[in-house]
Design a protein around this motif. Structure first.
Motif, PDB file in Angstrom:
ATOM      1  N   VAL A  65     -66.136  43.917  41.651  1.00 46.11           N
ATOM      2  CA  VAL A  65     -66.850  43.561  40.426  1.00 46.11           C
ATOM      3  C   VAL A  65     -67.471  42.182  40.635  1.00 46.11           C
ATOM      4  CG1 VAL A  65     -66.661  43.073  37.961  1.00 46.11           C
ATOM      5  CG2 VAL A  65     -65.280  44.883  38.976  1.00 46.11           C
ATOM      6  N   GLY A  66     -68.726  42.068  40.259  1.00 46.07           N
ATOM      7  CA  GLY A  66     -69.423  40.796  40.385  1.00 46.07           C
ATOM      8  C   GLY A  66     -70.289  40.534  39.180  1.00 46.07           C
ATOM      9  N   PRO A  67     -71.202  39.589  39.290  1.00 41.75           N
ATOM     10  CA  PRO A  67     -72.054  39.218  38.153  1.00 41.75           C
ATOM     11  C   PRO A  67     -72.893  40.370  37.608  1.00 41.75           C
ATOM     12  CG  PRO A  67     -72.231  37.598  39.910  1.00 41.75           C
ATOM     13  CD  PRO A  67     -71.425  38.736  40.457  1.00 41.75           C
ATOM     14  N   ASP A  68     -73.236  41.332  38.469  1.00 40.79           N
ATOM     15  CA  ASP A  68     -74.045  42.476  38.030  1.00 40.79           C
ATOM     16  C   ASP A  68     -73.200  43.684  37.650  1.00 40.79           C
ATOM     17  OD1 ASP A  68     -76.439  41.081  38.398  1.00 40.79           O
ATOM     18  OD2 ASP A  68     -76.498  41.613  40.522  1.00 40.79           O
ATOM     19  N   SER A  88     -68.342  43.913  57.063  1.00 38.64           N
ATOM     20  CA  SER A  88     -69.487  44.157  56.203  1.00 38.64           C
ATOM     21  C   SER A  88     -70.469  42.997  56.306  1.00 38.64           C
ATOM     22  CB  SER A  88     -69.029  44.330  54.756  1.00 38.64           C
ATOM     23  OG  SER A  88     -70.100  44.779  53.961  1.00 38.64           O
ATOM     24  N   SER A  89     -71.682  43.272  55.941  1.00 35.43           N
ATOM     25  CA  SER A  89     -72.693  42.223  55.890  1.00 35.43           C
ATOM     26  C   SER A  89     -72.360  41.249  54.758  1.00 35.43           C
ATOM     27  CB  SER A  89     -74.068  42.835  55.638  1.00 35.43           C
ATOM     28  OG  SER A  89     -74.996  41.819  55.277  1.00 35.43           O
ATOM     29  N   PRO A  90     -72.443  39.951  55.015  1.00 31.58           N
ATOM     30  CA  PRO A  90     -72.158  38.985  53.953  1.00 31.58           C
ATOM     31  C   PRO A  90     -73.171  39.032  52.811  1.00 31.58           C
ATOM     32  CG  PRO A  90     -72.975  37.872  55.897  1.00 31.58           C
ATOM     33  CD  PRO A  90     -72.787  39.316  56.274  1.00 31.58           C
ATOM     34  N   THR A  91     -74.301  39.704  53.022  1.00 33.60           N
ATOM     35  CA  THR A  91     -75.308  39.805  51.967  1.00 33.60           C
ATOM     36  C   THR A  91     -75.219  41.123  51.196  1.00 33.60           C
ATOM     37  OG1 THR A  91     -76.953  40.678  53.512  1.00 33.60           O
ATOM     38  CG2 THR A  91     -76.904  38.273  53.184  1.00 33.60           C
ATOM     39  N   SER A  92     -74.262  41.985  51.574  1.00 33.60           N
ATOM     40  CA  SER A  92     -74.094  43.241  50.840  1.00 33.60           C
ATOM     41  C   SER A  92     -73.577  42.938  49.430  1.00 33.60           C
ATOM     42  CB  SER A  92     -73.123  44.170  51.572  1.00 33.60           C
ATOM     43  OG  SER A  92     -71.818  43.606  51.557  1.00 33.60           O
ATOM     44  N   ARG A  93     -73.850  43.835  48.518  1.00 34.69           N
ATOM     45  CA  ARG A  93     -73.437  43.592  47.130  1.00 34.69           C
ATOM     46  C   ARG A  93     -71.915  43.441  47.022  1.00 34.69           C
ATOM     47  NH1 ARG A  93     -75.185  47.057  41.766  1.00 34.69           N
ATOM     48  NH2 ARG A  93     -73.744  46.045  40.336  1.00 34.69           N
ATOM     49  N   HIS A  94     -71.156  44.282  47.725  1.00 31.50           N
ATOM     50  CA  HIS A  94     -69.696  44.179  47.603  1.00 31.50           C
ATOM     51  C   HIS A  94     -69.168  42.890  48.215  1.00 31.50           C
ATOM     52  CE1 HIS A  94     -70.479  46.575  51.248  1.00 31.50           C
ATOM     53  NE2 HIS A  94     -69.409  45.992  51.754  1.00 31.50           N
ATOM     54  N   ALA A  95     -69.751  42.416  49.320  1.00 30.49           N
ATOM     55  CA  ALA A  95     -69.309  41.144  49.905  1.00 30.49           C
ATOM     56  C   ALA A  95     -69.647  39.981  48.977  1.00 30.49           C
ATOM     57  CB  ALA A  95     -69.929  40.944  51.279  1.00 30.49           C
TER      58      ALA A  95
END
Length: 170
Positions: A65-68, A88-95
């Motif tokens: 869960v994040g800001p979006d 995972s990529s550090p720019t992925s939504r879950h990261a």
């Protein structure tokens, strides 16, 4: 450069044909959700069955869960004991979500067309960043399960390039 985030304080549940059975809580986490009545015995072979399940499968669904809002993503994982590692990529939504909220939920199950055949592990926990030896250990374990990651000298150039951009998580 690599960095690792660690999944810890996990509560495991195992979905069996006769319902969800609570299994194990690492790092002293309190009682978890149980669908069976209080006092229902857990099969003594359940921990072994869960370990086999974790070792046999490769993909986990990670919910963050994040800001979006909430998000779920499939990640390849490797297990050691009751710890799970993934990259995972550090720019992925879950990261990115993990930088805002360290609480997660994960499911691991094989694909089935019939409901009675579904078996899976559901867990919840939190993440923390690992560095140094812990990160090295995560990469080593991952490389054992996924040889293309463990043998970078033999991996295709595109894989090597992609792996320079990931972060490691447990």
């Amino acid at each position: 450069e690599y960095s690792t985030i660690v999944l810890f304080n996990i509560r495991f549940f195992f979905q069996t044909k006769d319902g969800i059975r609570s299994l194990v809580r690492s790092s002293g986490v309190g009682d978890g959700f149980k669908r069976q009545p209080a006092g229902t015995p857990v099969s003594p072979d359940l921990p072994s069955r869960v370990r086999q399940h974790l070792q046999r499968l490769h993909v986990a669904t990670l919910a963050t869960v994040g800001p979006d809002g909430p998000w779920a993503a499939a990640v390849f994982y490797v297990d050691e004991g009751w710890d799970l590692y993934f990259l995972s990529s550090p720019t992925s939504r879950h990261a990115l979500n993990l930088t805002h909220n360290a609480q997660i939920a994960v499911t691991i199950q094989a694909d089935h067309a019939d409901w009675p055949g579904i078996q899976g592990v559901q867990l919840e926990g939190t993440v923390e960043l690992l560095q140094g030896d812990a990160e090295t250990r995560a990469r080593h374990l991952y490389g054992q399960k996924f040889p293309v990651v463990g043998k970078l000298a033999q991996a295709p150039a595109a894989i090597v390039k992609a792996l320079t951009k990931v972060r490691w998580y447990r």
